[in-house]
Design a protein around this motif. Structure first.
Motif, PDB file in Angstrom:
ATOM      1  N   MET A  28      30.321  21.595 -60.216  1.00 58.00           N
ATOM      2  CA  MET A  28      29.127  19.840 -59.833  1.00 58.00           C
ATOM      3  C   MET A  28      27.701  20.915 -60.089  1.00 58.00           C
ATOM      4  N   HIS A  29      27.212  19.997 -60.716  1.00 57.45           N
ATOM      5  CA  HIS A  29      26.030  20.759 -61.465  1.00 57.45           C
ATOM      6  C   HIS A  29      24.604  20.180 -60.600  1.00 57.45           C
ATOM      7  N   ILE A  30      23.822  20.868 -60.408  1.00 61.99           N
ATOM      8  CA  ILE A  30      22.761  20.126 -59.160  1.00 61.99           C
ATOM      9  C   ILE A  30      21.697  20.885 -59.228  1.00 61.99           C
ATOM     10  N   SER A  31      20.806  19.214 -59.471  1.00 59.59           N
ATOM     11  CA  SER A  31      20.181  19.888 -60.026  1.00 59.59           C
ATOM     12  C   SER A  31      18.808  19.028 -58.913  1.00 59.59           C
ATOM     13  N   VAL A  32      17.630  20.042 -59.040  1.00 62.11           N
ATOM     14  CA  VAL A  32      16.436  19.179 -57.748  1.00 62.11           C
ATOM     15  C   VAL A  32      15.402  19.426 -58.015  1.00 62.11           C
ATOM     16  N   ILE A  33      14.742  18.555 -57.946  1.00 62.06           N
ATOM     17  CA  ILE A  33      13.597  18.015 -58.675  1.00 62.06           C
ATOM     18  C   ILE A  33      12.122  17.834 -57.258  1.00 62.06           C
ATOM     19  N   LEU A  34      11.135  18.371 -57.574  1.00 58.69           N
ATOM     20  CA  LEU A  34      10.610  18.332 -56.169  1.00 58.69           C
ATOM     21  C   LEU A  34       9.404  17.671 -56.811  1.00 58.69           C
ATOM     22  N   PRO A  35       8.480  16.851 -56.521  1.00 59.05           N
ATOM     23  CA  PRO A  35       6.778  16.428 -57.314  1.00 59.05           C
ATOM     24  C   PRO A  35       6.011  16.661 -56.671  1.00 59.05           C
ATOM     25  N   ALA A  36       5.090  17.247 -57.319  1.00 62.09           N
ATOM     26  CA  ALA A  36       3.879  18.823 -56.142  1.00 62.09           C
ATOM     27  C   ALA A  36       2.815  17.789 -56.709  1.00 62.09           C
ATOM     28  N   LYS A  37       2.023  17.922 -55.808  1.00 64.45           N
ATOM     29  CA  LYS A  37       0.540  17.425 -56.432  1.00 64.45           C
ATOM     30  C   LYS A  37      -0.569  18.661 -55.279  1.00 64.45           C
ATOM     31  N   ASN A  38      -1.040  19.335 -55.977  1.00 66.61           N
ATOM     32  CA  ASN A  38      -1.592  20.698 -55.275  1.00 66.61           C
ATOM     33  C   ASN A  38      -1.131  21.126 -54.034  1.00 66.61           C
ATOM     34  N   GLU A  39       0.398  21.346 -54.072  1.00 71.42           N
ATOM     35  CA  GLU A  39       1.106  21.894 -53.362  1.00 71.42           C
ATOM     36  C   GLU A  39       1.670  23.538 -53.546  1.00 71.42           C
ATOM     37  N   ALA A  40       0.710  24.264 -53.705  1.00 65.97           N
ATOM     38  CA  ALA A  40       1.012  25.538 -54.059  1.00 65.97           C
ATOM     39  C   ALA A  40       1.173  26.425 -52.833  1.00 65.97           C
ATOM     40  N   GLU A  41       0.769  25.922 -51.580  1.00 66.56           N
ATOM     41  CA  GLU A  41       1.182  26.571 -50.268  1.00 66.56           C
ATOM     42  C   GLU A  41       3.040  26.146 -49.986  1.00 66.56           C
ATOM     43  N   GLY A  42       2.810  24.920 -49.895  1.00 67.64           N
ATOM     44  CA  GLY A  42       3.834  24.416 -49.271  1.00 67.64           C
ATOM     45  C   GLY A  42       5.408  24.750 -50.547  1.00 67.64           C
ATOM     46  N   LEU A  43       4.955  25.262 -51.363  1.00 67.25           N
ATOM     47  CA  LEU A  43       6.096  25.901 -52.480  1.00 67.25           C
ATOM     48  C   LEU A  43       6.705  27.185 -51.936  1.00 67.25           C
ATOM     49  N   ARG A  44       5.342  27.831 -51.597  1.00 70.41           N
ATOM     50  CA  ARG A  44       5.650  29.151 -51.557  1.00 70.41           C
ATOM     51  C   ARG A  44       6.676  29.093 -50.538  1.00 70.41           C
ATOM     52  N   ARG A  45       5.944  28.109 -50.073  1.00 67.08           N
ATOM     53  CA  ARG A  45       7.325  28.188 -48.546  1.00 67.08           C
ATOM     54  C   ARG A  45       8.834  28.051 -49.247  1.00 67.08           C
ATOM     55  N   THR A  46       8.722  26.294 -49.858  1.00 68.55           N
ATOM     56  CA  THR A  46      10.324  25.687 -50.070  1.00 68.55           C
ATOM     57  C   THR A  46      11.356  26.576 -51.164  1.00 68.55           C
ATOM     58  N   LEU A  47      10.681  26.953 -51.886  1.00 72.14           N
ATOM     59  CA  LEU A  47      11.725  26.885 -53.231  1.00 72.14           C
ATOM     60  C   LEU A  47      11.644  28.884 -53.698  1.00 72.14           C
ATOM     61  N   PRO A  48      11.692  29.633 -52.309  1.00 74.24           N
ATOM     62  CA  PRO A  48      12.306  30.829 -52.353  1.00 74.24           C
ATOM     63  C   PRO A  48      13.587  30.442 -51.331  1.00 74.24           C
ATOM     64  N   SER A  49      13.647  29.325 -49.723  1.00 77.48           N
ATOM     65  CA  SER A  49      15.137  29.176 -49.546  1.00 77.48           C
ATOM     66  C   SER A  49      15.603  28.285 -50.749  1.00 77.48           C
ATOM     67  N   LEU A  50      14.955  27.510 -51.158  1.00 78.50           N
ATOM     68  CA  LEU A  50      15.925  26.825 -51.468  1.00 78.50           C
ATOM     69  C   LEU A  50      16.818  27.361 -52.987  1.00 78.50           C
ATOM     70  N   ARG A  51      15.983  28.274 -53.759  1.00 77.66           N
ATOM     71  CA  ARG A  51      16.751  29.617 -54.052  1.00 77.66           C
ATOM     72  C   ARG A  51      17.779  29.789 -53.952  1.00 77.66           C
ATOM     73  N   ALA A  52      17.812  30.421 -52.101  1.00 78.85           N
ATOM     74  CA  ALA A  52      18.271  31.482 -51.917  1.00 78.85           C
ATOM     75  C   ALA A  52      20.048  30.614 -51.206  1.00 78.85           C
ATOM     76  N   LEU A  53      19.366  29.296 -50.918  1.00 74.58           N
ATOM     77  CA  LEU A  53      20.834  28.862 -51.084  1.00 74.58           C
ATOM     78  C   LEU A  53      21.213  28.006 -51.479  1.00 74.58           C
ATOM     79  N   LEU A  54      20.794  27.590 -53.282  1.00 76.01           N
ATOM     80  CA  LEU A  54      21.170  27.095 -54.035  1.00 76.01           C
ATOM     81  C   LEU A  54      20.882  27.631 -55.073  1.00 76.01           C
ATOM     82  N   PRO A  55      21.380  29.198 -55.186  1.00 73.98           N
ATOM     83  CA  PRO A  55      21.274  29.581 -56.081  1.00 73.98           C
ATOM     84  C   PRO A  55      21.564  29.098 -57.862  1.00 73.98           C
TER      85      PRO A  55
END
Length: 283
Positions: free
Chosen positions: A1-28
């Protein structure tokens, strides 16, 4: 099962700094796609630095447009949609995926009252959920949640139906119900968003009002038009009874109400046929 995570983002630099590291750690092994919807901050560069695949738009096209671009570009057979503003906890993804493996085609993260963005939005969502439940015959717990996992082939069937604005969750959920693709809900926690919301109360309030009509027309228009036609007919019948008793005649207003009832019913009947054609695979 191959998973793609899609995040729509508009001016969300700060939110991505918090979300992406934990997302990558959970689904490498997952493919992570950030769709930059015409941001004027460092959204694109932050996403790229943190290892996400970035799709950038030269101007803002809307949340739904970002979802469609991400779904087209994704290579996974399972799509995970979540917000980039830090509200959705990546730790909830395994629970959503586990429910998907039970035979569902879509699993939606359901928020409780504390997860709603204000009282007015909470009341509106309660109304949407109630109406959608009545239309579909299923218990709809959260019609507008943007945190969901779906089977990619099923979701792409309805890309042509999705709007470019904020109501893509409503449209996709009703489309799955209409096509008899099983949908379920899983309770999720929702954190306070990072940054400013892009919802504009007046403009998007009108849009969300239109969602009520979209709920009906996406699933079964006749369920909306038939009661409206019956209401006009009963009012016309009552008015005719009143004028017959008091004036002993049939008035133009009674004729107008009866005519409106017939016209509304016929519009609903035609809309029902158009909706059926919309969901044909070869439409």
């Amino acid at each position: 099962m191959h998973i793609s995570v899609i995040l729509p983002a508009k001016n969300e630099a700060e939110g991505l700094r918090r979300t992406l590291p934990s997302l990558r750690a959970l689904l490498p092994e997952a493919e992570i796609i950030v769709v930059d919807d015409g941001s004027i901050d460092a959204t694109a560069s932050v996403a790229a630095e943190l290892g996400a695949k970035v799709l950038s738009s030269p101007y803002s096209m809307g949340n739904g447009a970002a979802i469609k671009r991400g779904a087209r570009a994704a290579s996974g057979d399972i799509l995970v949609f979540m917000d980039a503003d830090g509200q959705h906890d990546p730790a909830s993804i395994p629970r959503l995926l586990a429910r998907l493996e039970q035979g569902y085609d879509m699993v939606v993260g359901a928020r409780d009252w504390n997860g709603q963005a204000g009282v007015s939005r909470g009341v509106a969502n309660v109304l949407y959920n109630w109406l959608a439940s009545r239309m579909t015959g299923f218990h709809v717990r959260d019609l507008t949640s943007g945190f969901r996992v779906v089977r990619a082939d099923r979701f792409r069937e309805f890309l042509h139906l999705l709007p470019n604005g904020f109501s893509y969750p409503t449209t996709s959920t009703m489309a799955f119900f209409r096509s008899a693709y099983p949908v379920t809900y899983e309770s999720i926690p929702v954190a306070r968003r990072v940054g400013r919301s892009h919802i504009r109360p007046i403009r998007d309030g009108i849009r969300f009002l239109l969602i009520i009509f979209k709920i009906a027309t996406l699933y079964s228009p006749l369920k909306l038009f038939a009661p409206a036609a019956m209401a006009f007919f009963l009012v016309g019948l009552g008015y005719y009874g009143f004028t017959y008793i008091t004036m002993h005649r049939f008035t133009n207003m009674s004729m107008l109400l009866f005519s409106a009832a017939v016209i509304i019913f016929l519009i609903g009947l035609i809309s029902e046929q158009i909706t059926s054609l919309t969901y044909r695979r070869d439409a």
